[in-house]
Design a protein around this motif. Structure first.
Motif, PDB file in Angstrom:
ATOM      1  N   LEU A   1      56.220  -7.590  44.766  1.00 31.35           N
ATOM      2  CA  LEU A   1      56.507  -8.039  46.128  1.00 31.35           C
ATOM      3  C   LEU A   1      57.260  -6.967  46.914  1.00 31.35           C
ATOM      4  O   LEU A   1      56.947  -6.692  48.072  1.00 31.35           O
ATOM      5  CB  LEU A   1      57.301  -9.340  46.080  1.00 31.35           C
ATOM      6  CG  LEU A   1      57.474 -10.079  47.417  1.00 31.35           C
ATOM      7  CD1 LEU A   1      57.535 -11.579  47.181  1.00 31.35           C
ATOM      8  CD2 LEU A   1      58.739  -9.625  48.147  1.00 31.35           C
TER       9      LEU A   1
ATOM     10  N   LEU B   1      51.462 -12.582  49.308  1.00 29.86           N
ATOM     11  CA  LEU B   1      52.817 -13.100  49.154  1.00 29.86           C
ATOM     12  C   LEU B   1      52.804 -14.423  48.387  1.00 29.86           C
ATOM     13  O   LEU B   1      53.645 -14.645  47.509  1.00 29.86           O
ATOM     14  CB  LEU B   1      53.461 -13.312  50.530  1.00 29.86           C
ATOM     15  CG  LEU B   1      54.106 -12.102  51.205  1.00 29.86           C
ATOM     16  CD1 LEU B   1      54.580 -12.485  52.600  1.00 29.86           C
ATOM     17  CD2 LEU B   1      55.271 -11.571  50.377  1.00 29.86           C
TER      18      LEU B   1
ATOM     19  N   VAL C   1      56.921 -18.190  51.641  1.00 27.57           N
ATOM     20  CA  VAL C   1      55.994 -17.246  52.278  1.00 27.57           C
ATOM     21  C   VAL C   1      56.299 -17.154  53.768  1.00 27.57           C
ATOM     22  O   VAL C   1      56.392 -16.055  54.340  1.00 27.57           O
ATOM     23  CB  VAL C   1      54.530 -17.676  52.060  1.00 27.57           C
ATOM     24  CG1 VAL C   1      53.589 -16.838  52.924  1.00 27.57           C
ATOM     25  CG2 VAL C   1      54.152 -17.546  50.597  1.00 27.57           C
TER      26      VAL C   1
ATOM     27  N   THR D   1      65.294 -10.440  51.591  1.00 29.35           N
ATOM     28  CA  THR D   1      64.238 -11.017  50.755  1.00 29.35           C
ATOM     29  C   THR D   1      64.769 -11.365  49.376  1.00 29.35           C
ATOM     30  O   THR D   1      64.492 -12.442  48.832  1.00 29.35           O
ATOM     31  CB  THR D   1      63.055 -10.038  50.641  1.00 29.35           C
ATOM     32  OG1 THR D   1      62.513  -9.797  51.942  1.00 29.35           O
ATOM     33  CG2 THR D   1      61.959 -10.611  49.753  1.00 29.35           C
TER      34      THR D   1
END
Length: 204
Positions: free
Chosen positions: A98, A139, A162, A194
């Motif tokens: 990610l 994602l 997401v 994140t």
């Protein structure tokens, strides 16, 4: 009939004219990608000169600068998708994948600052949704993988995560586009936010 064909074209001439038009369009787009990476404010005349075509030719392919910028964004998005496909195929922990996905996107922003012109003014447009849909799909896969493996907090719905990660990406882009942060700073804080959102065990 296209703008590059005439009523008197023979059946043999039409494919050749279409091929010439496609080559001309590709040349304009290639020149736009190169020039806008150096001069994000370059206009249609400068792009025409870089492509070695007339300004009228540029307008024949792209009706205005916004249309050309969107085509440039589509070209760069295709490059990003190819890089993301390769990264995903290499496997590894969901978190690493990610963050690599985010890094790919921000490296493209660094090399193509014209993308920041799209900004929030284009967010919500059909073109914006089309460009973000494949990213959102990636994602979703990575977040579901991370939740299943215990890397990410399993409590929040994956769809919400997401949407939240995507919103953070837009916020980072807006800050960089408004010059309140450098691209590097925005990328760093996006990464930090994140990590905090997903709740993995590791931190920067």
């Amino acid at each position: 009939m296209t703008a590059f064909e005439t009523p008197g074209d023979s059946p043999q001439a039409r494919p050749r004219r279409r091929a010439d038009a496609e080559r001309s369009r590709a040349a304009v787009l290639d020149a736009a990608v190169r020039l806008l990476a150096e001069r994000p404010d370059a206009g249609m005349a400068a792009i025409a000169a870089a492509a070695r075509v007339t300004r009228q030719t540029v307008y024949a392919h792209f009706g205005n600068r916004d249309a050309l910028i969107n085509a440039v964004a589509d070209r760069i998005t295709d490059q990003a998708m190819a890089a993301m496909d390769e990264a995903e195929a290499n496997g590894g922990p969901a978190l690493d994948q990610l963050l690599q996905l985010q890094d790919i996107g921000w490296r493209l922003f660094e090399r193509n600052p014209v993308l920041l012109q799209l900004g929030s003014a284009r967010a919500g447009s059909a073109a914006d949704h089309a460009r973000h849909e494949p990213v959102a799909a990636r994602l979703a896969r990575l977040i579901e993988k991370g939740q299943a493996s215990g890397e990410f907090d399993p409590a929040p719905p994956a769809t919400w995560l997401v949407a939240a990660v995507t919103a953070l990406g837009h916020a980072a882009g807006d800050e960089a586009g408004a010059h309140r942060m450098s691209v590097e700073e925005a990328a760093t804080w996006l990464r930090t936010a994140t990590l905090a959102l997903l709740g993995p065990a590791r931190r920067i």
